[in-house]
Structure formats: structure tokens, C-alpha cells
Design a protein around this motif. Sequence first.
Motif, PDB file in Angstrom:
ATOM      1  N   ILE A 136       0.833  -1.155  -0.132  1.00 19.94           N
ATOM      2  CA  ILE A 136       0.122   0.058  -0.074  1.00 19.94           C
ATOM      3  C   ILE A 136       0.997   1.298   0.102  1.00 19.94           C
ATOM      4  N   LYS A 137       1.819   1.092   0.765  1.00 24.44           N
ATOM      5  CA  LYS A 137       2.843   2.324   0.959  1.00 24.44           C
ATOM      6  C   LYS A 137       3.565   2.440  -0.217  1.00 24.44           C
ATOM      7  N   THR A 138       3.841   1.391  -1.013  1.00 26.24           N
ATOM      8  CA  THR A 138       4.774   1.656  -2.511  1.00 26.24           C
ATOM      9  C   THR A 138       3.450   2.275  -3.378  1.00 26.24           C
ATOM     10  N   PHE A 139       2.384   1.756  -3.261  1.00 29.83           N
ATOM     11  CA  PHE A 139       1.335   2.173  -4.080  1.00 29.83           C
ATOM     12  C   PHE A 139       0.932   3.927  -4.053  1.00 29.83           C
ATOM     13  N   GLU A 140       0.982   4.300  -2.682  1.00 29.87           N
ATOM     14  CA  GLU A 140       0.544   5.703  -2.430  1.00 29.87           C
ATOM     15  C   GLU A 140       1.596   6.574  -2.854  1.00 29.87           C
ATOM     16  N   LYS A 141       3.007   5.870  -2.879  1.00 30.40           N
ATOM     17  CA  LYS A 141       3.997   6.673  -3.413  1.00 30.40           C
ATOM     18  C   LYS A 141       4.185   7.145  -4.919  1.00 30.40           C
ATOM     19  N   ALA A 142       3.665   5.684  -5.411  1.00 30.96           N
ATOM     20  CA  ALA A 142       3.436   5.845  -7.090  1.00 30.96           C
ATOM     21  C   ALA A 142       2.283   6.875  -7.336  1.00 30.96           C
ATOM     22  N   CYS A 143       1.443   6.722  -6.600  1.00 33.51           N
ATOM     23  CA  CYS A 143       0.144   8.030  -6.780  1.00 33.51           C
ATOM     24  C   CYS A 143       0.775   9.238  -6.801  1.00 33.51           C
ATOM     25  N   PRO A 163      -1.506   4.188 -11.514  1.00 35.37           N
ATOM     26  CA  PRO A 163      -2.147   3.911  -9.970  1.00 35.37           C
ATOM     27  C   PRO A 163      -3.099   5.315  -9.898  1.00 35.37           C
ATOM     28  N   ILE A 164      -4.469   5.151  -9.433  1.00 37.28           N
ATOM     29  CA  ILE A 164      -5.044   6.070  -9.143  1.00 37.28           C
ATOM     30  C   ILE A 164      -5.375   6.740  -7.979  1.00 37.28           C
ATOM     31  N   VAL A 166      -5.816   5.199  -3.096  1.00 32.75           N
ATOM     32  CA  VAL A 166      -6.274   4.235  -2.526  1.00 32.75           C
ATOM     33  C   VAL A 166      -7.551   4.456  -1.925  1.00 32.75           C
ATOM     34  N   SER A 167      -8.511   3.453  -2.415  1.00 32.87           N
ATOM     35  CA  SER A 167     -10.022   3.911  -1.642  1.00 32.87           C
ATOM     36  C   SER A 167     -10.380   3.102  -0.653  1.00 32.87           C
ATOM     37  N   ILE A 168     -10.986   3.889   0.363  1.00 37.76           N
ATOM     38  CA  ILE A 168     -11.405   3.270   1.620  1.00 37.76           C
ATOM     39  C   ILE A 168     -12.933   3.235   1.794  1.00 37.76           C
ATOM     40  N   LYS A 169     -13.261   2.308   2.030  1.00 33.06           N
ATOM     41  CA  LYS A 169     -14.668   2.276   2.286  1.00 33.06           C
ATOM     42  C   LYS A 169     -15.127   1.206   3.207  1.00 33.06           C
ATOM     43  N   ASP A 170     -15.763   1.751   4.352  1.00 38.48           N
ATOM     44  CA  ASP A 170     -16.209   0.802   5.408  1.00 38.48           C
ATOM     45  C   ASP A 170     -15.062  -0.142   6.050  1.00 38.48           C
ATOM     46  N   ASP A 171     -14.050   0.402   6.097  1.00 34.57           N
ATOM     47  CA  ASP A 171     -12.852  -0.416   6.532  1.00 34.57           C
ATOM     48  C   ASP A 171     -12.040  -1.197   5.402  1.00 34.57           C
ATOM     49  N   GLU A 172     -12.779  -1.149   4.409  1.00 33.72           N
ATOM     50  CA  GLU A 172     -11.874  -2.142   3.230  1.00 33.72           C
ATOM     51  C   GLU A 172     -11.222  -1.113   2.348  1.00 33.72           C
ATOM     52  N   ILE A 173     -10.123  -1.607   2.141  1.00 34.79           N
ATOM     53  CA  ILE A 173      -9.022  -1.027   1.210  1.00 34.79           C
ATOM     54  C   ILE A 173      -8.970  -1.578  -0.063  1.00 34.79           C
ATOM     55  N   ASN A 174      -8.928  -0.537  -1.133  1.00 37.59           N
ATOM     56  CA  ASN A 174      -8.791  -1.379  -2.481  1.00 37.59           C
ATOM     57  C   ASN A 174      -7.585  -0.289  -3.036  1.00 37.59           C
ATOM     58  N   LEU A 175      -7.096  -0.958  -3.850  1.00 39.25           N
ATOM     59  CA  LEU A 175      -6.259   0.090  -4.929  1.00 39.25           C
ATOM     60  C   LEU A 175      -6.812   0.108  -6.145  1.00 39.25           C
ATOM     61  N   ILE A 176      -7.054   1.484  -6.293  1.00 39.20           N
ATOM     62  CA  ILE A 176      -7.707   1.764  -7.828  1.00 39.20           C
ATOM     63  C   ILE A 176      -6.687   1.967  -8.823  1.00 39.20           C
ATOM     64  N   VAL A 177      -6.662   1.220 -10.214  1.00 42.78           N
ATOM     65  CA  VAL A 177      -5.739   1.619 -11.156  1.00 42.78           C
ATOM     66  C   VAL A 177      -6.561   1.561 -12.386  1.00 42.78           C
ATOM     67  N   PHE A 178      -5.690   1.944 -13.347  1.00 41.90           N
ATOM     68  CA  PHE A 178      -6.241   2.282 -14.878  1.00 41.90           C
ATOM     69  C   PHE A 178      -5.097   1.464 -15.766  1.00 41.90           C
ATOM     70  N   ASP A 179      -5.941   0.611 -16.280  1.00 43.91           N
ATOM     71  CA  ASP A 179      -5.063  -0.564 -16.916  1.00 43.91           C
ATOM     72  C   ASP A 179      -4.889  -0.065 -18.490  1.00 43.91           C
ATOM     73  N   GLY A 180      -5.377   1.149 -18.810  1.00 44.78           N
ATOM     74  CA  GLY A 180      -5.229   1.647 -20.161  1.00 44.78           C
ATOM     75  C   GLY A 180      -6.654   1.431 -21.030  1.00 44.78           C
ATOM     76  N   THR A 181      -7.467   0.681 -20.410  1.00 51.01           N
ATOM     77  CA  THR A 181      -8.807   0.644 -20.819  1.00 51.01           C
ATOM     78  C   THR A 181      -9.818   1.080 -19.760  1.00 51.01           C
ATOM     79  N   ASN A 182      -9.631   0.212 -18.693  1.00 48.26           N
ATOM     80  CA  ASN A 182     -10.812   0.291 -17.529  1.00 48.26           C
ATOM     81  C   ASN A 182      -9.706   0.572 -16.546  1.00 48.26           C
ATOM     82  N   SER A 183     -10.824   1.351 -15.277  1.00 49.35           N
ATOM     83  CA  SER A 183     -10.372   1.335 -14.149  1.00 49.35           C
ATOM     84  C   SER A 183     -10.752   0.087 -13.297  1.00 49.35           C
TER      85      SER A 183
END
Lengths: 286, 307
Positions: A136-143, A163-164, A166-183
Motif C-alpha cells: 500500500i505504501k509503495t502504491f501511495e508513493k506511486a500515486c 495508479p489512481i 487508495v480507496s477506503i470504504k467501510d474499513d475495506e481498502i482497495n487500490l484503484i488502477v487504470f489499465d489503459g482501458t478500464n479502471s
Amino acid sequence: MTKSLSKVNAASLKVLYTLQLLFERDLEMNELIKYYELYHNEYNSNFVMSKYINTCRYCGIDIKKINNKYQIVNFPIGISFSENELSLFNELKNCCEKMKVQHLLENMQEILNKINRRAERPISPVSNAVIKDANIKTFEKACLLSQKVKITLKNNESIQCEPIEVSIKDDEINLIVFDGTNSKSITPDNIEQVRILPQKSNNKFLPTTVLFEVKGKLAKNYQLRAHEEVMRILSNGDLLIKNRFEDKIELFHRLMRYGDNCILVSPKLYVAEMKEFIEETLKNYA
Amino acid sequence: MFKFDEQCNPRQISLTGVRAIVILALLNLKPCTFQEIKEFLINSNIVTREYSIDTIRIDLNTLKYVGCDISKATKKTNNMYILRSHPFQLTLDEDEVEALAKIYKNIYKNLSIERILEYDTLFEKLADAIQDEHIKEYLRGISVLKGLNKDLINELLSDAYKNTRLTIEYKPGASKSVEYDITVEKLAFRSDKLYIYCYNHTINKRTFLNFSRLKKILARALRSETVNVDDVYVEFELKNSQNYSLEETEEIISKKGDVIQVRGAYYTDFIALQRMLSFGPDCIVISPDNFKEQIVAKLQSMRSQYD
């Protein structure tokens, strides 16, 4: 500082200056002397500085020497917090630890440092273990750096993406990315490694704009979400809402909840998929 | 009041420095007259009876020199020195307040209204203590109770506890105000809005009313009255259950792979309906039959919108 120096008490002033320096940051004795000289153009010996620190201590300001640094542990002047208020900060800290987002953890620790100075019983520091969630740390840095990343999943698949957030919702963390076509949304539990690539993100990520109408009672009570805005108020009071960024599946589930008080308007592909979604649900009762 | 640390060697302290800190602490507690400050300093063995108004002026000037904002003692201030701000106040920067807001927004849904009220008071207290106007505003904007009448919330909580029957004026949307006879059962958030969950005697059913549309309480019955209305119970099958978190009032009856059978209790059939629809194709309602019919009718109506 409007008063002239001739009308002030020099010794008191030096004690207050010392207190101000320690209020800003924890300092070793030689640093304290150095900063004092830098800011106030006067050299004080160890002995004199110790006297000023002792003066503060005499007044109930708890200054401890921790790891060779003088640190204000308790500052009894000003705002103080009750046991119950401290339990609220503790609750926030516990929640923050679950969220595992580095900048939140760091800021929470800063807040606790300030609150603990004004607390009878200090709150324990933010757990180090959770800060060490390296992916998560590395991903945040990349953002922050707008660098592309390579994410290797536990099933050995790998994705090169932008990297788009770090999304947090109801204690759940997800890394949101864009792969060139979709998020895409990736759960950290499924990730083996995140590596920052030398390529910059193209910032070509354009979130899909979804339009939907809310009607009747729902329109009167509808609470706009983050990344939502009212595009138009229709003549009968219904609302046309523009939504961006929300995960498609999550959005579908949410709109389903509104029943026939809501209709998806665009994009066409989403409309077709929503219709299919409803039909699939109906098939359960065929 | 703060305690002096008698352990400190008196030869290793600056008494004038002590005086300055003590005056700061005293004024921080409350505005004081010269006499009150002098008495305290004498009683604490910091000054003698000779301590004069000229000396206190020098002490106050010293405090002002480091950034304290202290008023003059005039008739207007009742001859009191008032400390408006000082450089040792609590400070929070924008990033820290933003972090507080994010964390709070993530947990408030799981908190009772009483606890949310405590957070509201805490944020208000922090805002009061902080000098920076921008940060003050930010802190005041965090609470989900922002702009709501907290006294009224407390009254309703008490009414819920005592089962008091109320007559209220309620304004549903743009239409005219209506009078309802209600018994409040609880207050809770739904979609970031505060609702009054109540038995509505006027329409003879449970309902939830938007708190911000409650105009006033017109009357309170003297006697308490317990309302015995059952929750709506629904049994359903849920596929891909790992993708969903169950609510407190939902329990798993059986499990086969990632398919679970759940029994849920809901405040009204409307809430139950919304919950079942939100699962989409992953959910099949098993019972009761009349509720199943409602679901099918709703789904058909939804589908017809896309024809």
C-alpha cells in the motif's frame, strides 16, 4: 512582538523562548542551544538552558529526556481532554490502523503527539506493524509521483497500470488502477508485490460519466455522493445525477436499491448491462 | 490548577520565569484582576507583598513579547486581564484535520447517535481551541450532525428511551406541513442523513422520518407508551456471499460453499425491500411469500422502465 525589550523581563523571556523551542520540536541539549542562538542571537551554556528547562518543570510542565532529546510529555496549560474524549481519539486511532493508509497513520500519530501532551493518560502510539504494509505504501508513493506500477498478484498474474488512488470504504481498502482501458479495483490481500516503474503515468484515465435519474420521494431526499452532481432538475422535481469514479458494480447494486425510483440514462452500454442485471435478478423467481 | 513540582531544586530555577508561566496559566483559566493574580503568586510563595502593578505590567509585556494577546485591565473588562490567545495553544494543520475527517467518516456509520454527539462536541471543542480560522471552519464541518439541532436530538433520544408519545409538525418535501402522532424508537443514519425511526400512530405503521424535516414537537404525552411492533423477517439465499458484509440484524442459517442462507430482521418492509434489491442477481428471497411477491412486482416495474 510589539513591546520594546526594555519593558520586558529578560530572564522570563528566556524561559518562555526555551519553552517555545521545545513546544515546536523535541531537541537534544546541543540542538536547543544551537536553535536558541539562531533565533535569539544569544549563546547559553548547558547549565543556563537546564535552569530554564527546570523552571518549566517547576510549573508542572512535564519535560522528559527521551533518547537524549528533551520532550514535552505533558503541558497543563490550555485545552485538556477528559477520559471520554481520549477514548474517542483512541477509537479514531484504532480505525485508522485498520485503514492502513500511510499518510493517515502519520497524521494520526502527529495528532496523538499533540493530544497526549494534554492528557493525564496518554494514548499509545499508532501501531508500527500496520504502517509496514509495504504494498500500500509503495502504491501511495506511486500515486504521489505519478509513476506507473507493476502489480504482481498472488496467482502470479501481473498488471502494468497507472495508479489512481487508495480507496477506503467501510474499513475495506482497495487500490484503484487504470489499465489503459478500464479502471480496476484490487484488494491488497490478493497482491504479492507492487513495484514502481520508471515510466510516468500518462494521466489518460478518464472516468466514465454515468447519468441516472432519481424520481419521486427519492429525488426529494437524495443525498449526493462524492463525485456526484445534479445535472438538471426536471420539471416534475426529478433529478438528473452525474456520477463519476464509482465502481460500476457497486453503482449497479446501489441503484438497484432505489427500485423503480431510479433509472440509468447513460452510457448506453451501462443501460444495457443494468437491464440485464435486473433481468438476471427476475430470473431467480421464474 | 496546575501543580508545582516541588522536587525541582529552587536554586536551579528562574523565579521570574516561573512568574511568567504562572500568570499565563492563571489567565488561561479565566480573566483575572491584578489583585487575584497577586494573591495567587503570594500564596504560591512566588512573590512578596511588594509585588506591584508596575511589575505585573512588565510580566504581561514579557508574555505579549512572545506572542500572547492579553487585554488591558480597564473598566470595560471589569479591571480584568483577558488572555485572548497565546503561542502554546493546540495547533492542527490541514493535513491532520483532513485525516481526522476521513477516519471519522469511515466509522460514524457504526456508531450510536450518543457517540456521534460526543464526537460533535469534541470537534467543536477542538475548533474553539484553535486560532486558525480556516482550520476552525474545517473542524466544524466534519461532524455529520453539522447544522442539526443537537438539543432536539437529545430530546428525541430521551423520548425514545422513555417511549414518550409525541405530536410533531413534519414537513415532507415541498408539500404542506402535517401533524403526526409518533413514538420514537431510535435515531439512526441512512445514506448520510439522520432519521427518526418511529411508530407513526397517525398512519398506523412503523416509519422513518427525515430529522431535518421535523419542524417542531407540538406536544408530549405525560405517560409513556410501549409500542409492540415486530420487525419484518425475511429469509433469503445469497450467492457470492464473500462479496457482501451482513448487517447486525442478519444471521446465517446455513452455508454451502459461497452460498449462504440468511435470516434478516428489518425495521420496515421498505428497508427489507431495498436491502434485497441491492444484492441484485445474487439474492433469492425464500420467505415470506407476500414479500417475495413484492420483490417480483418491484423488479418487473424496474425492468419496464428500460423497455
